[in-house]
Write a protein that holds these residues in place. Sequence first.
Motif, PDB file in Angstrom:
ATOM      1  N   UNK A  53       0.829  -1.204   0.000  1.00  8.55           N
ATOM      2  CA  UNK A  53       0.000   0.000   0.000  1.00  8.55           C
ATOM      3  C   UNK A  53       0.866   1.258   0.000  1.00  8.55           C
ATOM      4  N   UNK A  54       0.374   2.291  -0.674  1.00  4.94           N
ATOM      5  CA  UNK A  54       0.978   3.619  -0.623  1.00  4.94           C
ATOM      6  C   UNK A  54      -0.107   4.599  -0.185  1.00  4.94           C
ATOM      7  N   UNK A  55       0.167   5.318   0.888  1.00  2.64           N
ATOM      8  CA  UNK A  55      -0.754   6.346   1.372  1.00  2.64           C
ATOM      9  C   UNK A  55      -0.147   7.708   1.056  1.00  2.64           C
ATOM     10  N   UNK A  56      -0.859   8.495   0.264  1.00  2.00           N
ATOM     11  CA  UNK A  56      -0.403   9.844  -0.101  1.00  2.00           C
ATOM     12  C   UNK A  56      -1.410  10.847   0.451  1.00  2.00           C
ATOM     13  N   UNK A  57      -1.213  11.330   1.675  1.00  2.00           N
ATOM     14  CA  UNK A  57      -2.194  12.216   2.311  1.00  2.00           C
ATOM     15  C   UNK A  57      -2.471  13.488   1.521  1.00  2.00           C
ATOM     16  N   UNK A  58      -1.423  14.113   0.952  1.00  2.00           N
ATOM     17  CA  UNK A  58      -1.632  15.372   0.234  1.00  2.00           C
ATOM     18  C   UNK A  58      -2.509  15.176  -1.007  1.00  2.00           C
ATOM     19  N   UNK A  59      -2.373  14.023  -1.636  1.00  2.00           N
ATOM     20  CA  UNK A  59      -3.179  13.737  -2.824  1.00  2.00           C
ATOM     21  C   UNK A  59      -4.493  13.046  -2.468  1.00  2.00           C
ATOM     22  N   UNK A  60      -4.643  12.730  -1.178  1.00  2.00           N
ATOM     23  CA  UNK A  60      -5.809  11.993  -0.682  1.00  2.00           C
ATOM     24  C   UNK A  60      -6.017  10.717  -1.498  1.00  2.00           C
ATOM     25  N   UNK A  61      -4.937   9.937  -1.563  1.00  2.00           N
ATOM     26  CA  UNK A  61      -4.988   8.683  -2.308  1.00  2.00           C
ATOM     27  C   UNK A  61      -4.405   7.546  -1.473  1.00  2.00           C
ATOM     28  N   UNK A  62      -5.067   6.406  -1.560  1.00  2.00           N
ATOM     29  CA  UNK A  62      -4.527   5.157  -1.036  1.00  2.00           C
ATOM     30  C   UNK A  62      -4.480   4.195  -2.210  1.00  2.00           C
ATOM     31  N   UNK A  63      -3.289   3.708  -2.532  1.00  4.12           N
ATOM     32  CA  UNK A  63      -3.151   2.811  -3.676  1.00  4.12           C
ATOM     33  C   UNK A  63      -2.550   1.488  -3.243  1.00  4.12           C
ATOM     34  N   UNK A  64      -2.835   0.487  -4.046  1.00  8.06           N
ATOM     35  CA  UNK A  64      -2.207  -0.824  -3.865  1.00  8.06           C
ATOM     36  C   UNK A  64      -1.781  -1.314  -5.234  1.00  8.06           C
ATOM     37  N   UNK A  65      -0.495  -1.496  -5.393  1.00 10.49           N
ATOM     38  CA  UNK A  65       0.015  -1.932  -6.686  1.00 10.49           C
ATOM     39  C   UNK A  65      -0.294  -0.952  -7.799  1.00 10.49           C
ATOM     40  N   UNK A  66      -0.349   0.334  -7.470  1.00 13.70           N
ATOM     41  CA  UNK A  66      -0.621   1.348  -8.476  1.00 13.70           C
ATOM     42  C   UNK A  66      -2.094   1.593  -8.723  1.00 13.70           C
ATOM     43  N   UNK A  67      -2.963   0.787  -8.125  1.00  8.44           N
ATOM     44  CA  UNK A  67      -4.404   0.951  -8.295  1.00  8.44           C
ATOM     45  C   UNK A  67      -4.981   1.680  -7.090  1.00  8.44           C
TER      46      UNK A  67
END
Length: 546
Positions: free
Chosen positions: A9-23
């Motif tokens: 998982x990647x959590x990007x708070x500024x972009x308000x995105x949570x991704x897994x494997x780029x999705x």
Amino acid sequence: MSSFRFGEFILAPDERKLTRGGLELPLGARAFDMLCFLVANRHRVLTKAEILDAIWPEIAVEESNLTVQVSALRKALGPKSLSTIPGRGYQFVLHVDEGTSAPAPHADKGDPTAPKILVLPFSNTSNDADQEYFSDGVTEDIITDLSKVAALSVVARNTAFTFKGRAVDVAQTARDMNLTHVVEGSVRKSGNRIRINAQLVDGATGHPVWAERFDRDLTDIFDLQDQITEAIVAALKVRLVPSERMAIKSRPTDNAAAYELYLQARYHHLRFDRQNYAIAGRLAQKALEIDSDYDLAWALLAISQTGLFGLSASTEHGLQAAERALSLNPDLTEALAAKAFVLAGLGRFDEAFELHARSFDLDPESYDVRFHYGRTCFQTGRYADAIVHWERAAELSEADLAATSHIAMCYRATGQHEKVLDTARRTLARAERLLSENTSDSYALITGVSALAKLGEAERAKQWSVRAKAVDPDDPSIDYNIACAMALLGQTEAALDTLEACLLRVDAVTFSVWIKQDTDLDPLRGEPRFQRLVRELDARAAAAKT
């Protein structure tokens, strides 16, 4: 703010995105805010008050809102991503790296193109109908293993088992449920040999994508289940990551004999009556004699003991077994639910609710979690919450009668007479269906008695009472429910006679709590004799606690 990586998982708070494997994963605004807050404060336990203040500033909200968001996060990240600290709060427990790049793409359940699979209950083709427990157990384990693969969306066990014993049009079912594939098969067990036929069917065409027959010794059952799961995954062209492969191969026991006893115990547990609870408990105990660290067997023993406690000579109320299961696996939802049930029965409601919240966070789609949570809500007058949990429990298990029947008590407590009648009709329909399959189902009979009484059908209620007593004349729960039915039908003296005899044979502590909330007994509450019975029960309960 930095980005955070935990596992895939990647959590990007500024972009308000949570991704897994780029999705990108869909996550509600409140759940996303809570995740950011938990990750930022991952080195300490956050109290519920802290989280509520951070996520809902200057807004008064119920704690149940927090539970909903925690459940959403665990569903997205996995059940062990957040740790519930009883009496304190929550902590994010996955390992976090800051400012790292995204991992290689990997399909995800949230991806609309991800395979959606229904595993139909495998048929029992053994010559012995009593081997049904084994084919059911194999099916359940395949569902569990496939559910560990992030790239697959697998229909839950309780929904899958609604197809048991039915002829299924695969293509039509796939269209109705928006499935890409269906798994079906059969199990034949003879002595220590097993044969499993399994195939993966394309939902659009109805044609097999993969099919294979496996002949093995019973001692190879675990390797065999791994092979079936991995073959299905390979046929779907899904890549297993190492953690998923390890999760599939992880088993609560390595002993085939203990596993078989557990499957038998679970089969009887799901019959929902006193006699089968007793059988389930004995079988679970035998499994534990072989493998004393079998956490699922300890949990099943706990649930069986809670079902029997107060209704038999058993002095085991399940608390010790539940605690043993939790010492082996602190996040075992069945054990958490069983322990909460016992504590509520002892009147320790605050402790029970802590455990209910924790088990609900981990698995809101568990029948045991929902049913026991609803019961404690009912006992504390939280009727709306009880209805929500019991309605979901009834949806999760077509064999359920208890939740459906208890919902009527909630409606009675809140003066919703028409809904009482509607729920009684639903309960009666379920009882009649179960009795068409087994005319000696004492639980279906006695639950039907309660429903018939609510519907004012006195003669049928009497007939069903006689049938229930004939099946198990020594079960005090049957007498208790007959007394409740008599009370609802206005047969006051007969109800009091039956209740008085019954209360001498039950556990005073648990029944002294329950009898005060049971709305079926409301017609008796103004009777001096009933009030005396309650006082005597309370005195026995107080003496038992000293």
